[in-house]
Enzyme design. Structure first.
Site, PDB file in Angstrom:
ATOM      1  N   ASP A  67      18.454 -48.956   1.191  1.00 10.68           N
ATOM      2  CA  ASP A  67      19.220 -49.732   0.211  1.00 10.68           C
ATOM      3  C   ASP A  67      18.560 -51.086  -0.026  1.00 10.68           C
ATOM      4  O   ASP A  67      18.006 -51.674   0.913  1.00 10.68           O
ATOM      5  CB  ASP A  67      20.658 -49.921   0.740  1.00 10.68           C
ATOM      6  N   ASN A 107      24.700 -41.392  -7.545  1.00 15.12           N
ATOM      7  CA  ASN A 107      23.637 -42.138  -8.225  1.00 15.12           C
ATOM      8  C   ASN A 107      23.411 -41.685  -9.678  1.00 15.12           C
ATOM      9  O   ASN A 107      22.767 -42.380 -10.459  1.00 15.12           O
ATOM     10  CB  ASN A 107      22.305 -42.042  -7.464  1.00 15.12           C
TER      11      ASN A 107
HETATM   12  C1  FPP Z   1      18.879 -48.054  -3.156  1.00 14.52           C
HETATM   13  O1  FPP Z   1      18.476 -49.281  -3.705  1.00 14.52           O
HETATM   14  C2  FPP Z   1      17.865 -47.038  -3.279  1.00 14.52           C
HETATM   15  C3  FPP Z   1      17.991 -45.879  -3.989  1.00 14.52           C
HETATM   16  C4  FPP Z   1      19.161 -45.541  -4.779  1.00 14.52           C
HETATM   17  C5  FPP Z   1      16.967 -44.876  -4.071  1.00 14.52           C
HETATM   18  C6  FPP Z   1      15.975 -44.805  -2.944  1.00 14.52           C
HETATM   19  C7  FPP Z   1      14.665 -44.588  -3.551  1.00 14.52           C
HETATM   20  C8  FPP Z   1      13.483 -45.007  -3.053  1.00 14.52           C
HETATM   21  C9  FPP Z   1      13.375 -45.641  -1.748  1.00 14.52           C
HETATM   22  C10 FPP Z   1      12.220 -44.857  -3.817  1.00 14.52           C
HETATM   23  C11 FPP Z   1      11.699 -43.507  -4.016  1.00 14.52           C
HETATM   24  C12 FPP Z   1      11.979 -42.523  -2.938  1.00 14.52           C
HETATM   25  C13 FPP Z   1      11.131 -41.555  -2.548  1.00 14.52           C
HETATM   26  C14 FPP Z   1      11.558 -40.574  -1.531  1.00 14.52           C
HETATM   27  C15 FPP Z   1       9.786 -41.448  -3.060  1.00 14.52           C
HETATM   28  P1  FPP Z   1      19.373 -49.905  -4.858  1.00 14.52           P
HETATM   29  O2  FPP Z   1      18.744 -49.552  -6.149  1.00 14.52           O
HETATM   30  O3  FPP Z   1      20.782 -49.439  -4.722  1.00 14.52           O
HETATM   31  O4  FPP Z   1      19.255 -51.418  -4.542  1.00 14.52           O
HETATM   32  P2  FPP Z   1      20.357 -52.545  -4.830  1.00 14.52           P
HETATM   33  O5  FPP Z   1      21.573 -52.189  -4.038  1.00 14.52           O
HETATM   34  O6  FPP Z   1      19.705 -53.782  -4.347  1.00 14.52           O
HETATM   35  O7  FPP Z   1      20.598 -52.547  -6.305  1.00 14.52           O
END
Ligand code: FPP
Length: 237
Positions: A17, A65
């Site tokens: 996250d 998501n």
């Molecule tokens: C949360 O950060 C992350 C995700 C919803 C997706 C996770 C994806 C990755 C780590 C990148 C690609 C993955 C792979 C396996 C190649 P957020 O967007 O919710 O962050 P925020 O809470 O700060 O907005």
């Protein structure tokens, strides 16, 4: 990984996250946060393999998501497809088996194809299992397991926790010993609800793209200091 038999560490699960906040802090678009997040994924996989972990589970995309802006969803799946394309050789070299947790039928064609291809190619690898949770929901996983148990005509007496676990995406795998969540949020977000019954949790303020192997070692050191009693007292063997 700690090999103390009383505190095994076979399976780590991670709620990655903070990609968006990482980007915002730098005045960058959220997409850059996800790109940097993918780099952190690469580093974590390599470190876990090096340390001899048996199972690593990454929460890459939840069912919830899909509610994000379409452009961001598309970018995440593009990133995933590219990641799988570029990492397959490395997974093979490191003898890592890729598996997916979630309803893959709902994924965009290109990422689903890349995923099923990588899963098939790595199916005989045996040094570590990498689970990617995609289009995943713990509640749906449990409901779907119940539906399948019923469809197979099991009697109510046959429905035990052990039996139910055979119908989960993680069938045959040990439950996570340690669940890590980055970015300061302290919640489970529908992740491995059944499997985390006795997992230890580690929360860090570090945003996912900044989660380095050193951060992993901090989490592991913290875990090593825990006392896992699985509902018993400390005196029980
Ligand atoms: C949360 O950060 C992350 C995700 C919803 C997706 C996770 C994806 C990755 C780590 C990148 C690609 C993955 C792979 C396996 C190649 P957020 O967007 O919710 O962050 P925020 O809470 O700060 O907005």
């Amino acid at each position: 990984m700690p090999t103390d038999a009383s505190l095994p560490l076979r399976h780590i699960a991670v709620i990655m996250d903070g990609n968006g906040r990482w980007a915002e802090k730098r005045g960058l678009p959220r997409s850059e946060g996800h790109r940097a997040g993918a780099e952190a994924v690469r580093g974590l996989i390599a470190e876990c393999r090096k340390l001899g972990l048996e199972y690593l589970t990454l929460y890459a995309f939840s069912r919830e998501n899909w509610g994000r802006p379409m452009e961001e969803v598309r970018l995440l799946f593009d990133l995933l497809a590219r990641f799988l394309g570029s990492e397959l050789a490395e997974l093979q070299r490191q003898d890592i088996r890729l598996q997916a947790l979630g309803d893959l039928g709902g994924l965009p064609f290109a990422s689903r194809t890349a995923l099923t291809h990588s899963i098939a190619k790595t199916k005989n690898n045996a040094s570590m299992v990498l689970n990617l949770a995609l289009n995943y929901s713990g509640r749906h996983e449990i409901a779907s397991a119940c539906r399948r148990l019923m469809a197979e005509g099991l009697s109510p007496e046959e429905v035990t926790p052990e039996k139910l676990s055979e119908y989960l995406f993680t069938a045959g795998q040990p439950d996570p010993d340690l669940v890590i969540r980055t970015s300061g949020e302290q919640r489970i977000s529908n992740f491995l609800l059944f499997q985390c019954a006795y997992s230890e949790f580690y929360f860090t303020d570090t945003l996912w793209p900044d989660f380095t192997p050193e951060e992993l070692h901090l989490a592991m050191a913290d875990y090593t200091g825990r006392s896992r009693r699985f509902g018993k007292t400390g005196d029980c063997s």
